[in-house]
Write an enzyme that holds these catalytic residues in place. Structure first.
Site, PDB file in Angstrom:
ATOM      1  N   SER A 119      69.588  69.700  79.773  1.00 11.34           N
ATOM      2  CA  SER A 119      68.671  70.069  80.995  1.00 11.34           C
ATOM      3  C   SER A 119      68.477  71.575  81.160  1.00 11.34           C
ATOM      4  O   SER A 119      69.341  72.488  81.067  1.00 11.34           O
ATOM      5  CB  SER A 119      69.349  69.248  81.962  1.00 11.34           C
ATOM      6  OG  SER A 119      68.539  69.797  83.453  1.00 11.34           O
ATOM      7  N   TYR A 146      75.823  68.602  88.130  1.00 10.53           N
ATOM      8  CA  TYR A 146      75.020  67.866  87.090  1.00 10.53           C
ATOM      9  C   TYR A 146      74.847  69.078  86.103  1.00 10.53           C
ATOM     10  O   TYR A 146      75.069  68.683  85.073  1.00 10.53           O
ATOM     11  CB  TYR A 146      73.737  67.434  87.734  1.00 10.53           C
ATOM     12  CG  TYR A 146      72.548  67.319  86.708  1.00 10.53           C
ATOM     13  CD1 TYR A 146      72.838  66.016  86.024  1.00 10.53           C
ATOM     14  CD2 TYR A 146      71.439  68.173  86.622  1.00 10.53           C
ATOM     15  CE1 TYR A 146      72.036  65.661  84.946  1.00 10.53           C
ATOM     16  CE2 TYR A 146      70.490  67.815  85.392  1.00 10.53           C
ATOM     17  CZ  TYR A 146      70.730  66.597  84.823  1.00 10.53           C
ATOM     18  OH  TYR A 146      69.946  66.453  83.926  1.00 10.53           O
ATOM     19  N   LYS A 150      76.123  69.113  82.035  1.00  9.17           N
ATOM     20  CA  LYS A 150      75.348  69.119  80.848  1.00  9.17           C
ATOM     21  C   LYS A 150      75.868  70.283  79.758  1.00  9.17           C
ATOM     22  O   LYS A 150      75.904  70.058  78.665  1.00  9.17           O
ATOM     23  CB  LYS A 150      73.711  69.225  81.193  1.00  9.17           C
ATOM     24  CG  LYS A 150      72.973  68.047  81.637  1.00  9.17           C
ATOM     25  CD  LYS A 150      73.357  66.996  80.598  1.00  9.17           C
ATOM     26  CE  LYS A 150      72.605  65.666  81.306  1.00  9.17           C
ATOM     27  NZ  LYS A 150      72.326  64.697  80.323  1.00  9.17           N
TER      28      LYS A 150
END
Ligand code: UFG
Length: 333
Positions: A119, A146, A150
């Protein structure tokens, strides 16, 4: 090729599954169906499995053996930035733990090709001159759990490449939007376009989170990428893993062109026919002013580029949204 797609019943995964099957690849889907929908995979085999559970490695080894899997596309993950800030350990368990289990199963089964969904959240709030494009070898400073999960998974892939010969590609998605088929549209309201479509169909007006950013119209700029182009990039990545002997690489997936929040809302007005008159709200904490991909690396290595523009994204998002969510009988325009 026989491809295992994790998260294949979700919004992005279902587009990948459909494109793979259209070109003749064999697909098996692993999905916990926490946000995915079984019907999205058509008649492809679907194994319901949470990758983070303790016996997931054994279950995955069985799936790989039963379906003669030669490559994995790993999309399954939790992806809400705010939720990740509230439940960091759970995000690490789901995203990092799930990826570790998958890699253990691949190593044990001798499957070496992995495409991982990363991402633009790995970049964080970049300290770069206004208007700079994000480059894969530039600084990565995620500002949410988050984004951190990643980035850790990218590192895990790099380390597995060194340790046992995994060949991995990470695709850093920018702002995914639109639908390749109306029934595969994004059913959630977590991002600007579905949020605004939801508000308009309920007779409300969208809210712009800040109009005093150092951009041309004062609203944040993002790189919106059509989900069909993004899905196509997954196929290009698989082909690259097949033909190239580079062990590990990371690519941005965007268009290379930014659109401001105001521009997106104007396009929503054109696509839907609504009279869009957004109100201006406060800035949302953590939002970078501009986040646009440098897409030269993916073009050079994979020969991939995006084909759909913002109008195509919003048109298709609306076509997917309208039949399922309904529209008021009388539009405000
Ligand atoms: N925005 C508004 N009003 C809204 C919703 C969003 O003005 O009602 C603005 C946001 O402030 C931002 C832009 O619209 O400037 C896009 O916001 P999104 O929430 O749609 O997307 P983000 O760029 O914040 O996040 C997306 C993905 C994340 C990923 C990130 C990577 O949703 O999963 O890109 O940069 F981490």
């Amino acid at each position: 090729m026989s491809v295992l797609v994790t998260g294949g019943a979700g919004y992005i995964g279902s587009h990948v599954v459909r494109l793979l099957r259209q070109r003749g690849d064999t697909v098996v889907v692993v999905d916990d169906l926490s946000s995915g929908v079984a019907a999205n995979v058509g008649d492809a085999p679907l194994v319901q499995l949470d990758l983070s559970v303790s016996d997931a490695v054994d279950s995955l080894r069985t799936v790989i053996a039963d379906h003669g899997v030669d490559a994995v596309i790993h999309i399954a993950a939790k992806k809400q930035v705010g939720e990740s800030a509230a439940r960091p350990a759970w995000y690490y368990t789901q995203n990092v733990g799930g990826t570790a289990h998958l890699m253990l199963a691949m190593e044990a089964a001798g499957v070496r090709k992995l495409m991982f969904s990363s991402s633009a959240a790995t970049y964080g709030n970049p300290d770069v001159p206004p208007g700079s494009l994000m480059r894969e070898n530039g600084p990565s400073s995620p500002i949410s759990p988050y984004g951190e999960t990643k980035l850790v998974c990218e590192w895990m892939m790099r380390d597995a490449a060194r340790a046992w010969g995994l060949r991995g590609v990470g695709l850093r998605y920018f702002n995914v939007a639109g639908a390749g088929w109306p029934e595969l549209g994004d059913p959630t309201r977590f991002n600007l376009i579905p949020i605004a479509l939801g508000q308009l169909t309920e007779g409300k007006q969208p809210v712009i989170f800040g109009s005093d950013y150092p951009t041309q119209d004062g609203t944040c700029i993002r790189d919106y990428i059509h989900v069909l182009d993004l899905a196509d990039a997954h196929l290009a990545a698989l082909d690259y893993l097949d033909r190239d002997d580079r062990p590990y690489d990371i690519f941005n997936v965007g268009t290379g062109t930014g659109s401001s929040v105001s521009e997106v809302l104007e396009q929503i007005g054109r696509s839907t026919g609504y009279d869009v008159r957004p109100t201006i709200g406060d800035r949302r904490p953590g939002d970078p002013a501009t986040l646009v991909a440098d897409v030269s690396r993916i073009a050079d290595a994979l020969g991939w580029r995006a084909h759909h523009d913002l109008a195509a994204m919003v048109d298709s998002a609306w076509q997917a949204w309208e039949p399922t969510h309904g529209a008021p009988a009388v539009r405000p325009s």
